[in-house]
Design a protein around this motif. Structure first.
Motif, PDB file in Angstrom:
ATOM      1  N   ALA A  62     -22.791  17.616  19.350  1.00 15.43           N
ATOM      2  CA  ALA A  62     -22.094  18.393  18.237  1.00 15.43           C
ATOM      3  C   ALA A  62     -22.593  19.913  18.339  1.00 15.43           C
ATOM      4  O   ALA A  62     -21.906  20.842  17.624  1.00 15.43           O
ATOM      5  N   SER A  63     -23.779  20.298  18.907  1.00 17.03           N
ATOM      6  CA  SER A  63     -23.819  21.427  18.996  1.00 17.03           C
ATOM      7  C   SER A  63     -23.022  22.522  19.989  1.00 17.03           C
ATOM      8  O   SER A  63     -22.982  23.659  20.067  1.00 17.03           O
ATOM      9  N   LYS A  64     -22.247  21.758  20.852  1.00 17.74           N
ATOM     10  CA  LYS A  64     -21.334  22.203  21.749  1.00 17.74           C
ATOM     11  C   LYS A  64     -19.948  22.106  21.404  1.00 17.74           C
ATOM     12  O   LYS A  64     -19.171  23.085  21.660  1.00 17.74           O
ATOM     13  N   TYR A  65     -19.430  20.979  20.831  1.00 16.90           N
ATOM     14  CA  TYR A  65     -18.152  20.578  20.595  1.00 16.90           C
ATOM     15  C   TYR A  65     -17.551  20.869  19.055  1.00 16.90           C
ATOM     16  O   TYR A  65     -18.577  20.648  18.245  1.00 16.90           O
ATOM     17  N   SER A  74     -24.257  -0.514  14.371  1.00 19.99           N
ATOM     18  CA  SER A  74     -25.285  -0.963  13.453  1.00 19.99           C
ATOM     19  C   SER A  74     -25.288  -0.070  12.435  1.00 19.99           C
ATOM     20  O   SER A  74     -25.678   1.226  12.685  1.00 19.99           O
ATOM     21  N   ASN A  75     -25.428  -0.479  11.051  1.00 19.55           N
ATOM     22  CA  ASN A  75     -25.462   0.164   9.865  1.00 19.55           C
ATOM     23  C   ASN A  75     -26.839   0.874   9.734  1.00 19.55           C
ATOM     24  O   ASN A  75     -27.081   2.100   9.478  1.00 19.55           O
ATOM     25  N   LYS A  76     -27.897   0.162  10.357  1.00 25.62           N
ATOM     26  CA  LYS A  76     -29.168   0.915  10.232  1.00 25.62           C
ATOM     27  C   LYS A  76     -29.629   1.997  11.277  1.00 25.62           C
ATOM     28  O   LYS A  76     -30.024   3.131  11.011  1.00 25.62           O
ATOM     29  N   MET A  77     -28.865   2.009  12.392  1.00 27.85           N
ATOM     30  CA  MET A  77     -28.722   2.904  13.510  1.00 27.85           C
ATOM     31  C   MET A  77     -28.133   4.308  12.888  1.00 27.85           C
ATOM     32  O   MET A  77     -28.445   5.456  12.844  1.00 27.85           O
ATOM     33  N   LEU A  78     -26.878   3.998  12.074  1.00 31.45           N
ATOM     34  CA  LEU A  78     -26.355   4.900  11.438  1.00 31.45           C
ATOM     35  C   LEU A  78     -26.811   5.769  10.478  1.00 31.45           C
ATOM     36  O   LEU A  78     -26.889   6.996  10.355  1.00 31.45           O
ATOM     37  N   THR A  79     -27.729   5.094   9.705  1.00 31.58           N
ATOM     38  CA  THR A  79     -28.243   5.452   8.667  1.00 31.58           C
ATOM     39  C   THR A  79     -29.432   6.414   8.884  1.00 31.58           C
ATOM     40  O   THR A  79     -29.681   7.380   8.741  1.00 31.58           O
ATOM     41  N   PHE A  80     -30.214   5.984  10.225  1.00 34.98           N
ATOM     42  CA  PHE A  80     -31.239   6.804  10.775  1.00 34.98           C
ATOM     43  C   PHE A  80     -30.644   8.133  11.337  1.00 34.98           C
ATOM     44  O   PHE A  80     -31.183   9.300  11.117  1.00 34.98           O
ATOM     45  N   ALA A  81     -29.590   7.817  11.872  1.00 36.59           N
ATOM     46  CA  ALA A  81     -28.742   9.093  12.667  1.00 36.59           C
ATOM     47  C   ALA A  81     -28.329  10.186  11.502  1.00 36.59           C
ATOM     48  O   ALA A  81     -28.673  11.366  11.588  1.00 36.59           O
ATOM     49  N   GLN A  82     -27.672   9.556  10.535  1.00 38.81           N
ATOM     50  CA  GLN A  82     -27.341  10.326   9.465  1.00 38.81           C
ATOM     51  C   GLN A  82     -28.151  11.315   8.827  1.00 38.81           C
ATOM     52  O   GLN A  82     -28.119  12.459   8.415  1.00 38.81           O
ATOM     53  N   GLU A  83     -29.497  10.579   8.740  1.00 42.40           N
ATOM     54  CA  GLU A  83     -30.741  11.282   7.893  1.00 42.40           C
ATOM     55  C   GLU A  83     -31.207  12.305   8.856  1.00 42.40           C
ATOM     56  O   GLU A  83     -31.934  13.223   8.278  1.00 42.40           O
ATOM     57  N   ARG A  85     -29.774  13.824  12.030  1.00 40.46           N
ATOM     58  CA  ARG A  85     -29.051  14.741  12.819  1.00 40.46           C
ATOM     59  C   ARG A  85     -28.079  15.621  12.179  1.00 40.46           C
ATOM     60  O   ARG A  85     -28.057  15.454  10.973  1.00 40.46           O
ATOM     61  N   SER A  86     -27.396  16.475  12.691  1.00 44.82           N
ATOM     62  CA  SER A  86     -26.487  17.607  12.380  1.00 44.82           C
ATOM     63  C   SER A  86     -25.576  16.990  11.230  1.00 44.82           C
ATOM     64  O   SER A  86     -25.019  15.877  11.411  1.00 44.82           O
ATOM     65  N   LYS A  87     -25.637  17.733   9.966  1.00 43.21           N
ATOM     66  CA  LYS A  87     -24.607  17.485   9.070  1.00 43.21           C
ATOM     67  C   LYS A  87     -23.258  17.504   9.246  1.00 43.21           C
ATOM     68  O   LYS A  87     -22.366  17.362   8.735  1.00 43.21           O
ATOM     69  N   GLU A  88     -22.873  18.301  10.632  1.00 48.00           N
ATOM     70  CA  GLU A  88     -21.373  18.608  11.099  1.00 48.00           C
ATOM     71  C   GLU A  88     -20.825  17.249  11.516  1.00 48.00           C
ATOM     72  O   GLU A  88     -19.723  17.073  11.825  1.00 48.00           O
TER      73      GLU A  88
END
Ligand SMILES: C[S@@+](CC[C@H](N)C(=O)[O-])C[C@H]1O[C@@H](n2cnc3c(N)ncnc32)[C@H](O)[C@@H]1O
Length: 261
Positions: A62-65, A74-83, A85-88
């Protein structure tokens, strides 16, 4: 869709590891960084991180593209990532067998150590090619046959059940990626041997990654413990003079291009 129940188990296993994954993922960090070096220089593109996990690499993408989409089952992986990582980044809870993305809409799909969890790779490849634009790239790493052979053969001394998932051969990889619709532009196989203090250390790392769902199916209690002890005693055959226990990972990485229709 084939093996839906198995994929529910995979999602659950990875989900339960969403908080321990990042400290256990030394192999994934190594292979993911290598894949980064294969990415295109153009930045005005839409890129998908297929099987994005905790989003460590999605964040770098996301910092590049221009547009980055993280996809995971996995919903739990996505929740962790959302919290964390970049809001973009846009996140999608989806199965690689059925991507909620339009035909010919994606420039690049990046996927680090995910497709070994998909038994029917031929179906995944069709789905990837459906969403990629003509000329679009699939840049990926996976694990091949020979991975965790020490663990597999140690369990084989104990019983004839499956304790390690089945990995594909290099010949199979070439057959699915080199056909009339796509071409394998480059590929590399590298055997990486990670070191463990003991077999429990290896088991804990696999659990910390959520990559242990096959082992989890085994019996618990006394019979389970007895089998575990027999297996660890067989694993001692691989112990090195320095005292460490090795585990081999046969890492296959490649770049596939979608050919024009
Ligand atoms: C070993 S982790 C790799 C995560 C990330 N790519 C990295 O490099 O750290 C595998 C990820 O693939 C996801 N996964 C497994 N099977 C999947 C499928 N059929 N569709 C989408 N994601 C899947 C898991 O939930 C998990 O987050």
């Amino acid at each position: 869709m084939p093996d839906v129940l198995n994929r529910v188990k995979i999602a659950k296993s990875f989900g339960s590891a969403s908080k321990s994954y990042d400290v256990s993922s030394r192999l994934q960090r190594y292979t993911g960084k290598h894949l980064m070096s294969l990415l295109p220089n153009r930045t005005d593109i839409t890129i998908v991180d297929l099987g994005s996990g905790t989003g460590f690499f999605t964040d770098i993408l996301a910092s590049k593209y221009q547009q980055t989409i993280g996809v995971d089952i996995s919903n739990k992986m996505l929740t962790f990532a959302q919290e964390n990582r970049s809001k973009e980044i846009s996140w999608l809870e989806a199965d690689a067998y059925h991507l909620p993305l339009k035909d010919n809409s994606i420039d690049v799909i990046y996927s680090n150590l995910v497709i070994q969890w998909c038994d029917h790779l031929d179906i995944i490849v069709k789905e990837i090619l459906r969403v990629l634009k003509p000329g679009g790239l699939f840049i990926f790493s996976t694990l091949l046959d020979g991975t965790l052979h020490e663990l597999k053969s140690s369990w084989a001394q104990v019983d004839d059940e499956k304790h390690v998932i089945d990995f594909k051969t290099p010949e199979y990889m070439e057959s699915v990626f080199d056909n009339g619709s796509c071409k394998l532009l480059e590929h590399k196989t590298k055997n990486l041997v990670l070191e463990y203090q003991n077999v429990m250390h290896l088991a804990r790392e696999l659990k910390g990654l959520g990559a242990n769902h096959v082992a989890k199916e085994k019996g618990k209690g006394l019979a389970g413990k007895d089998k575990w002890n027999k297996m660890t005693s067989s694993y001692q055959d691989f112990q090195e003079p320095s005292g460490i226990y090795p585990a081999t990972y046969s890492v296959y990485s490649g770049i596939v291009v979608k050919l024009n229709d």
